[in-house]
Design a protein around this motif. Structure first.
Motif, mmCIF file in Angstrom:
data_model
loop_
_atom_site.group_PDB
_atom_site.id
_atom_site.type_symbol
_atom_site.label_atom_id
_atom_site.label_comp_id
_atom_site.label_asym_id
_atom_site.label_seq_id
_atom_site.Cartn_x
_atom_site.Cartn_y
_atom_site.Cartn_z
ATOM 1 N N GLN A 114 0.832 -1.208 0.000
ATOM 2 C CA GLN A 114 0.000 0.000 0.000
ATOM 3 C C GLN A 114 0.864 1.254 0.000
ATOM 4 O O GLN A 114 0.582 2.204 -0.719
ATOM 5 N N LYS A 115 1.927 1.264 0.790
ATOM 6 C CA LYS A 115 2.836 2.411 0.818
ATOM 7 C C LYS A 115 3.452 2.617 -0.558
ATOM 8 O O LYS A 115 3.511 3.740 -1.065
ATOM 9 N N LEU A 116 3.892 1.544 -1.165
ATOM 10 C CA LEU A 116 4.493 1.624 -2.499
ATOM 11 C C LEU A 116 3.468 2.149 -3.509
ATOM 12 O O LEU A 116 3.772 3.035 -4.309
ATOM 13 N N ASP A 117 2.236 1.643 -3.428
ATOM 14 C CA ASP A 117 1.165 2.094 -4.312
ATOM 15 C C ASP A 117 0.898 3.589 -4.123
ATOM 16 O O ASP A 117 0.812 4.342 -5.101
ATOM 17 N N ASN A 118 0.792 4.025 -2.857
ATOM 18 C CA ASN A 118 0.538 5.446 -2.571
ATOM 19 C C ASN A 118 1.671 6.326 -3.101
ATOM 20 O O ASN A 118 1.424 7.372 -3.700
ATOM 21 N N ASP A 119 2.917 5.902 -2.872
ATOM 22 C CA ASP A 119 4.064 6.690 -3.318
ATOM 23 C C ASP A 119 4.111 6.795 -4.842
ATOM 24 O O ASP A 119 4.375 7.873 -5.392
ATOM 25 N N LEU A 120 3.854 5.680 -5.526
ATOM 26 C CA LEU A 120 3.885 5.704 -6.992
ATOM 27 C C LEU A 120 2.731 6.518 -7.561
ATOM 28 O O LEU A 120 2.898 7.229 -8.557
ATOM 29 N N THR A 121 1.564 6.446 -6.933
ATOM 30 C CA THR A 121 0.420 7.256 -7.378
ATOM 31 C C THR A 121 0.732 8.739 -7.215
ATOM 32 O O THR A 121 0.475 9.541 -8.115
ATOM 33 N N MET A 122 1.308 9.102 -6.063
ATOM 34 C CA MET A 122 1.669 10.499 -5.821
ATOM 35 C C MET A 122 2.706 10.965 -6.839
ATOM 36 O O MET A 122 2.608 12.059 -7.395
ATOM 37 N N PHE A 123 3.695 10.116 -7.113
ATOM 38 C CA PHE A 123 4.718 10.437 -8.112
ATOM 39 C C PHE A 123 4.076 10.624 -9.487
ATOM 40 O O PHE A 123 4.369 11.582 -10.202
ATOM 41 N N GLY A 124 3.170 9.714 -9.842
ATOM 42 C CA GLY A 124 2.473 9.812 -11.128
ATOM 43 C C GLY A 124 1.661 11.093 -11.237
ATOM 44 O O GLY A 124 1.655 11.746 -12.294
ATOM 45 N N ASP A 125 0.987 11.465 -10.159
ATOM 46 C CA ASP A 125 0.202 12.706 -10.161
ATOM 47 C C ASP A 125 1.103 13.924 -10.371
ATOM 48 O O ASP A 125 0.764 14.839 -11.119
ATOM 49 N N LYS A 126 2.255 13.919 -9.718
ATOM 50 C CA LYS A 126 3.193 15.041 -9.873
ATOM 51 C C LYS A 126 3.751 15.090 -11.293
ATOM 52 O O LYS A 126 3.915 16.172 -11.865
ATOM 53 N N LEU A 127 4.045 13.916 -11.864
ATOM 54 C CA LEU A 127 4.521 13.883 -13.250
ATOM 55 C C LEU A 127 3.456 14.405 -14.203
ATOM 56 O O LEU A 127 3.754 15.163 -15.129
ATOM 57 N N SER A 128 2.204 14.010 -13.975
ATOM 58 C CA SER A 128 1.107 14.455 -14.840
ATOM 59 C C SER A 128 0.982 15.975 -14.811
ATOM 60 O O SER A 128 0.777 16.607 -15.850
ATOM 61 N N LYS A 129 1.134 16.553 -13.621
ATOM 62 C CA LYS A 129 1.057 18.028 -13.508
ATOM 63 C C LYS A 129 2.236 18.678 -14.217
ATOM 64 O O LYS A 129 2.094 19.714 -14.876
ATOM 65 N N THR A 130 3.424 18.081 -14.096
ATOM 66 C CA THR A 130 4.619 18.625 -14.728
ATOM 67 C C THR A 130 4.492 18.620 -16.244
ATOM 68 O O THR A 130 4.868 19.577 -16.917
ATOM 69 N N PHE A 131 3.953 17.541 -16.782
ATOM 70 C CA PHE A 131 3.829 17.401 -18.235
ATOM 71 C C PHE A 131 2.419 17.651 -18.721
ATOM 72 O O PHE A 131 2.024 17.175 -19.782
ATOM 73 N N ASN A 132 1.648 18.415 -17.985
ATOM 74 C CA ASN A 132 0.256 18.709 -18.354
ATOM 75 C C ASN A 132 0.186 19.326 -19.752
ATOM 76 O O ASN A 132 0.894 20.256 -20.073
ATOM 77 N N GLY A 133 -0.669 18.757 -20.551
ATOM 78 C CA GLY A 133 -0.875 19.293 -21.902
ATOM 79 C C GLY A 133 0.012 18.654 -22.956
ATOM 80 O O GLY A 133 -0.201 18.869 -24.144
ATOM 81 N N ILE A 134 1.026 17.888 -22.532
ATOM 82 C CA ILE A 134 1.877 17.228 -23.528
ATOM 83 C C ILE A 134 1.296 15.862 -23.814
ATOM 84 O O ILE A 134 1.034 15.084 -22.902
#
Length: 137
Positions: A114-134
């Protein structure tokens, strides 16, 4: 002691003599208040020590039919795992446990799925915001 209107325990670990500080959260404060009438010598739980906890704990474990070897020390492992799963940084967990080396904390703290899942989801969300629109064409 009181720091910025909040209560903290400040002390040194018996084994390592490393200073530690722990903020008293709501539930521990409620427990302290419940036992306040029984306080002696300015101690919250007079006469309480490691061995006075271990013997009754072993008896309760046996009475519950639990065959796994459980000790009071297991609570440290449980705390470390829960704190990490709820997002507490490992540096903070290490400090609360009074470890002199963070490698020791890594041994205690089991990273759950669960910790690994939460961390990867948070990382994915941050990546999505960084590359928003691409988009990939």
């Amino acid at each position: 002691v009181e720091v910025n209107g909040e209560k903290w325990i400040l002390s040194k670990r018996h084994k390592t003599k490393v200073p530690f500080q722990v903020k008293l959260l709501d539930i521990p404060l409620q427990i302290i208040e419940r036992y306040r009438p029984m306080q002696k010598d300015n101690r919250i739980f007079p006469g309480l020590n490691y061995w006075s906890i271990c013997k009754p704990l072993k008896r309760m474990i046996k009475e519950c039919g639990i065959t796994k070897n459980i000790s009071f020390h297991c609570a440290r492992h449980g705390f470390a795992t829960l704190a990490l799963c709820k997002g507490m940084p490992i540096e903070s967990v290490s400090r609360v446990l009074g470890h002199t080396n963070i490698v020791t904390t890594q041994i205690y703290a089991k990273i759950t799925t669960q910790k690994l899942d939460n961390d990867l989801t948070m990382f994915g969300d941050k990546l999505s915001k960084t590359f928003n629109g691409i988009t990939m064409s």
